[in-house]
Write an enzyme that holds these catalytic residues in place. Sequence first.
Site, PDB file in Angstrom:
ATOM      1  N   ARG A 127       0.846  -1.251  -0.028  1.00  0.00           N
ATOM      2  CA  ARG A 127      -0.099   0.118   0.013  1.00  0.00           C
ATOM      3  C   ARG A 127       0.823   1.213  -0.082  1.00  0.00           C
ATOM      4  O   ARG A 127       0.484   2.250  -0.884  1.00  0.00           O
ATOM      5  CB  ARG A 127      -1.042  -0.047   1.106  1.00  0.00           C
ATOM      6  CG  ARG A 127      -2.121   1.055   1.231  1.00  0.00           C
ATOM      7  CD  ARG A 127      -2.798   1.040   2.457  1.00  0.00           C
ATOM      8  NE  ARG A 127      -3.699  -0.255   2.654  1.00  0.00           N
ATOM      9  CZ  ARG A 127      -4.789  -0.436   2.101  1.00  0.00           C
ATOM     10  NH1 ARG A 127      -5.357   0.406   1.391  1.00  0.00           N
ATOM     11  NH2 ARG A 127      -5.354  -1.564   2.180  1.00  0.00           N
TER      12      ARG A 127
ATOM     13  N   LEU B 184      -9.669   6.100   9.811  1.00  0.00           N
ATOM     14  CA  LEU B 184     -10.607   6.016   8.678  1.00  0.00           C
ATOM     15  C   LEU B 184     -11.999   6.700   9.002  1.00  0.00           C
ATOM     16  O   LEU B 184     -12.469   6.417  10.101  1.00  0.00           O
ATOM     17  CB  LEU B 184     -10.853   4.614   8.563  1.00  0.00           C
ATOM     18  CG  LEU B 184     -11.666   4.266   7.315  1.00  0.00           C
ATOM     19  CD1 LEU B 184     -10.935   4.688   6.029  1.00  0.00           C
ATOM     20  CD2 LEU B 184     -12.014   2.880   7.053  1.00  0.00           C
ATOM     21  N   ASP B 185     -12.169   7.772   8.270  1.00  0.00           N
ATOM     22  CA  ASP B 185     -13.463   8.441   8.465  1.00  0.00           C
ATOM     23  C   ASP B 185     -13.564   9.024   9.830  1.00  0.00           C
ATOM     24  O   ASP B 185     -14.676   9.678  10.421  1.00  0.00           O
ATOM     25  CB  ASP B 185     -14.721   7.611   8.218  1.00  0.00           C
ATOM     26  CG  ASP B 185     -14.797   7.004   6.809  1.00  0.00           C
ATOM     27  OD1 ASP B 185     -15.540   6.069   6.583  1.00  0.00           O
ATOM     28  OD2 ASP B 185     -14.306   7.494   5.789  1.00  0.00           O
TER      29      ASP B 185
ATOM     30  N   HIS C 128     -18.309  11.324   2.652  1.00  0.00           N
ATOM     31  CA  HIS C 128     -19.052  10.124   3.000  1.00  0.00           C
ATOM     32  C   HIS C 128     -20.507  10.114   3.293  1.00  0.00           C
ATOM     33  O   HIS C 128     -21.279  11.215   3.705  1.00  0.00           O
ATOM     34  CB  HIS C 128     -18.473   9.714   4.411  1.00  0.00           C
ATOM     35  CG  HIS C 128     -18.517   8.577   4.859  1.00  0.00           C
ATOM     36  ND1 HIS C 128     -18.372   7.401   4.600  1.00  0.00           N
ATOM     37  CD2 HIS C 128     -19.626   8.091   6.060  1.00  0.00           C
ATOM     38  CE1 HIS C 128     -18.642   6.340   5.376  1.00  0.00           C
ATOM     39  NE2 HIS C 128     -19.541   6.661   6.073  1.00  0.00           N
TER      40      HIS C 128
ATOM     41  N   ASP D  15      -5.359   9.766   9.352  1.00  0.00           N
ATOM     42  CA  ASP D  15      -4.739   8.315   9.414  1.00  0.00           C
ATOM     43  C   ASP D  15      -6.164   7.527  10.153  1.00  0.00           C
ATOM     44  O   ASP D  15      -5.877   6.235  10.459  1.00  0.00           O
ATOM     45  CB  ASP D  15      -3.465   8.049   9.801  1.00  0.00           C
ATOM     46  CG  ASP D  15      -3.248   8.749  11.324  1.00  0.00           C
ATOM     47  OD1 ASP D  15      -2.141   8.702  11.541  1.00  0.00           O
ATOM     48  OD2 ASP D  15      -4.349   8.923  11.819  1.00  0.00           O
TER      49      ASP D  15
HETATM   50  N1  LIG Z   1      -6.495   7.173   5.764  1.00  0.00           N
HETATM   51  C1  LIG Z   1      -7.845   7.505   5.156  1.00  0.00           C
HETATM   52  N2  LIG Z   1      -8.118   6.864   4.145  1.00  0.00           N
HETATM   53  C2  LIG Z   1      -9.286   6.927   3.619  1.00  0.00           C
HETATM   54  C3  LIG Z   1     -10.360   7.610   4.264  1.00  0.00           C
HETATM   55  C4  LIG Z   1      -9.953   8.179   5.516  1.00  0.00           C
HETATM   56  O1  LIG Z   1     -10.975   8.835   6.311  1.00  0.00           O
HETATM   57  N3  LIG Z   1      -8.685   8.145   5.961  1.00  0.00           N
HETATM   58  N4  LIG Z   1     -11.718   7.869   3.706  1.00  0.00           N
HETATM   59  C5  LIG Z   1     -11.783   6.847   2.799  1.00  0.00           C
HETATM   60  C6  LIG Z   1     -13.180   7.048   2.167  1.00  0.00           C
HETATM   61  N5  LIG Z   1     -14.067   5.770   2.655  1.00  0.00           N
HETATM   62  C7  LIG Z   1     -15.233   6.052   3.129  1.00  0.00           C
HETATM   63  O2  LIG Z   1     -15.624   7.343   3.100  1.00  0.00           O
HETATM   64  C8  LIG Z   1     -13.550   4.189   2.470  1.00  0.00           C
HETATM   65  C9  LIG Z   1     -12.807   3.920   1.406  1.00  0.00           C
HETATM   66  C10 LIG Z   1     -12.467   2.525   1.444  1.00  0.00           C
HETATM   67  C11 LIG Z   1     -12.567   1.786   2.411  1.00  0.00           C
HETATM   68  C12 LIG Z   1     -11.931   0.411   2.650  1.00  0.00           C
HETATM   69  O3  LIG Z   1     -12.074  -0.358   3.468  1.00  0.00           O
HETATM   70  N6  LIG Z   1     -11.307  -0.040   1.393  1.00  0.00           N
HETATM   71  C13 LIG Z   1     -10.518  -1.193   1.359  1.00  0.00           C
HETATM   72  C14 LIG Z   1     -10.705  -1.854  -0.212  1.00  0.00           C
HETATM   73  C15 LIG Z   1     -12.177  -1.922  -0.380  1.00  0.00           C
HETATM   74  C16 LIG Z   1     -12.188  -2.231  -1.924  1.00  0.00           C
HETATM   75  O4  LIG Z   1     -11.392  -2.503  -2.648  1.00  0.00           O
HETATM   76  O5  LIG Z   1     -13.470  -2.800  -2.140  1.00  0.00           O
HETATM   77  C17 LIG Z   1      -8.985  -1.076   1.518  1.00  0.00           C
HETATM   78  O6  LIG Z   1      -8.504   0.132   1.292  1.00  0.00           O
HETATM   79  O7  LIG Z   1      -8.491  -2.148   2.136  1.00  0.00           O
HETATM   80  C18 LIG Z   1     -13.231   2.085   3.596  1.00  0.00           C
HETATM   81  C19 LIG Z   1     -13.628   3.732   3.628  1.00  0.00           C
HETATM   82  C20 LIG Z   1     -10.867   6.776   1.763  1.00  0.00           C
HETATM   83  N7  LIG Z   1      -9.519   6.709   2.425  1.00  0.00           N
HETATM   84  N1  LIG Z   2     -16.723   5.240   2.044  1.00  0.00           N
HETATM   85  C1  LIG Z   2     -16.704   5.992   1.079  1.00  0.00           C
HETATM   86  C2  LIG Z   2     -17.929   5.910   0.296  1.00  0.00           C
HETATM   87  O1  LIG Z   2     -18.675   5.188   0.387  1.00  0.00           O
HETATM   88  N2  LIG Z   2     -18.157   7.158  -0.807  1.00  0.00           N
HETATM   89  C3  LIG Z   2     -19.253   7.094  -1.471  1.00  0.00           C
HETATM   90  O2  LIG Z   2     -19.065   6.435  -2.696  1.00  0.00           O
HETATM   91  C4  LIG Z   2     -19.974   7.275  -3.648  1.00  0.00           C
HETATM   92  C5  LIG Z   2     -19.270   7.476  -4.642  1.00  0.00           C
HETATM   93  O3  LIG Z   2     -20.067   7.704  -5.866  1.00  0.00           O
HETATM   94  P1  LIG Z   2     -19.497   8.589  -7.140  1.00  0.00           P
HETATM   95  O4  LIG Z   2     -18.184   7.969  -7.595  1.00  0.00           O
HETATM   96  O5  LIG Z   2     -20.544   8.704  -8.311  1.00  0.00           O
HETATM   97  O6  LIG Z   2     -19.079  10.001  -6.655  1.00  0.00           O
HETATM   98  C6  LIG Z   2     -20.656   8.550  -3.176  1.00  0.00           C
HETATM   99  O7  LIG Z   2     -21.900   8.249  -2.542  1.00  0.00           O
HETATM  100  C7  LIG Z   2     -19.567   8.767  -1.736  1.00  0.00           C
HETATM  101  O8  LIG Z   2     -20.245   9.159  -0.895  1.00  0.00           O
END
Ligand SMILES: Nc1nc2c(c(=O)[nH]1)N[C@@H](CN(C=O)c1ccc(C(=O)N[C@@H](CCC(=O)O)C(=O)O)cc1)CN2
Ligand SMILES: NCC(=O)N[C@@H]1O[C@H](COP(=O)([O-])[O-])[C@@H](O)[C@H]1O
Length: 203
Positions: free
Chosen positions: A67, A146-147, A111, A144
């Site tokens: 990563r 998540l969310d 989000h 760092d």
């Molecule tokens: N360090 C951070 N990275 C990200 C954040 C954050 O707040 N801090 N927000 C996310 C967006 N997100 C929800 O809003 C989110 C995106 C992805 C994942 C996740 O578990 N991803 C997995 C892979 C999932 C897949 O490939 O289907 C992973 O990365 O292992 C959770 C929440 C964006 N990044």
């Molecule tokens: N955890 C991250 C997450 O769930 N994000 C969500 O993915 C969608 C992306 O739509 P888009 O590609 O049409 O913008 C949006 O609804 C966004 O809030």
Amino acid sequence: MSGLNLVVLASGRGSNFKAIQDHIDRGDLAAKIQLVLSDHADAPALDLAQAAGIPQAALAAADYPDRVRFDLALLEKIKAVPCDLIVLAGYMRVLSQVFIKEAPAPIINIHPSLLPAFPGLHAQRQAVDYGVKVSGCTVHLVNDILDGGAIIAQRVVPVLPGDDEDRLAARILAEEHRLYSEVIGKIANGQIKIKDQSVTILD
Ligand SMILES: Nc1nc2c(c(=O)[nH]1)N[C@@H](CN(C=O)c1ccc(C(=O)N[C@@H](CCC(=O)O)C(=O)O)cc1)CN2
Ligand SMILES: NCC(=O)N[C@@H]1O[C@H](COP(=O)([O-])[O-])[C@@H](O)[C@H]1O
């Protein structure tokens, strides 16, 4: 005056990216999207960027040993263009601590829930399954945790009887498209100031 220089990260459909570009095209948002990056070469967001004449690129996680190396390659592309703000728009990878530390600009995310409720993936499904009567969307700083970054803005969206994940997601998405550009516009005009991991909102 092109305004705020944005780099957008998107994993899929790209409707939030398109909504931001539409606001820019209408003259409602003083910003310029300099680059769209995706972790999926087939992401429709990349096609939307190409159609809008915006430079775009995809990086495949499989091409990197871990990563951090993936994120360093992402950072290299971001640092090659003007960037005042990194905008996650449906970016579905957790960013490493290295990315957060080395990023050349603040990072924001949208989000589809009222954080801290329902973090992570499938937030709309979590809300329907829990049985909440309101949900919504949140724009927050990315750190760092998540969310877990500082919340910048939220909008409440009703959960209606008979809602399933898709119907709620569509209702929230319409609000996301408005909220994200509103927040970016306020960052562009100085009404929202971001310093390190803190946010100041001027009325
Ligand atoms: N360090 C951070 N990275 C990200 C954040 C954050 O707040 N801090 N927000 C996310 C967006 N997100 C929800 O809003 C989110 C995106 C992805 C994942 C996740 O578990 N991803 C997995 C892979 C999932 C897949 O490939 O289907 C992973 O990365 O292992 C959770 C929440 C964006 N990044
Ligand atoms: N955890 C991250 C997450 O769930 N994000 C969500 O993915 C969608 C992306 O739509 P888009 O590609 O049409 O913008 C949006 O609804 C966004 O809030």
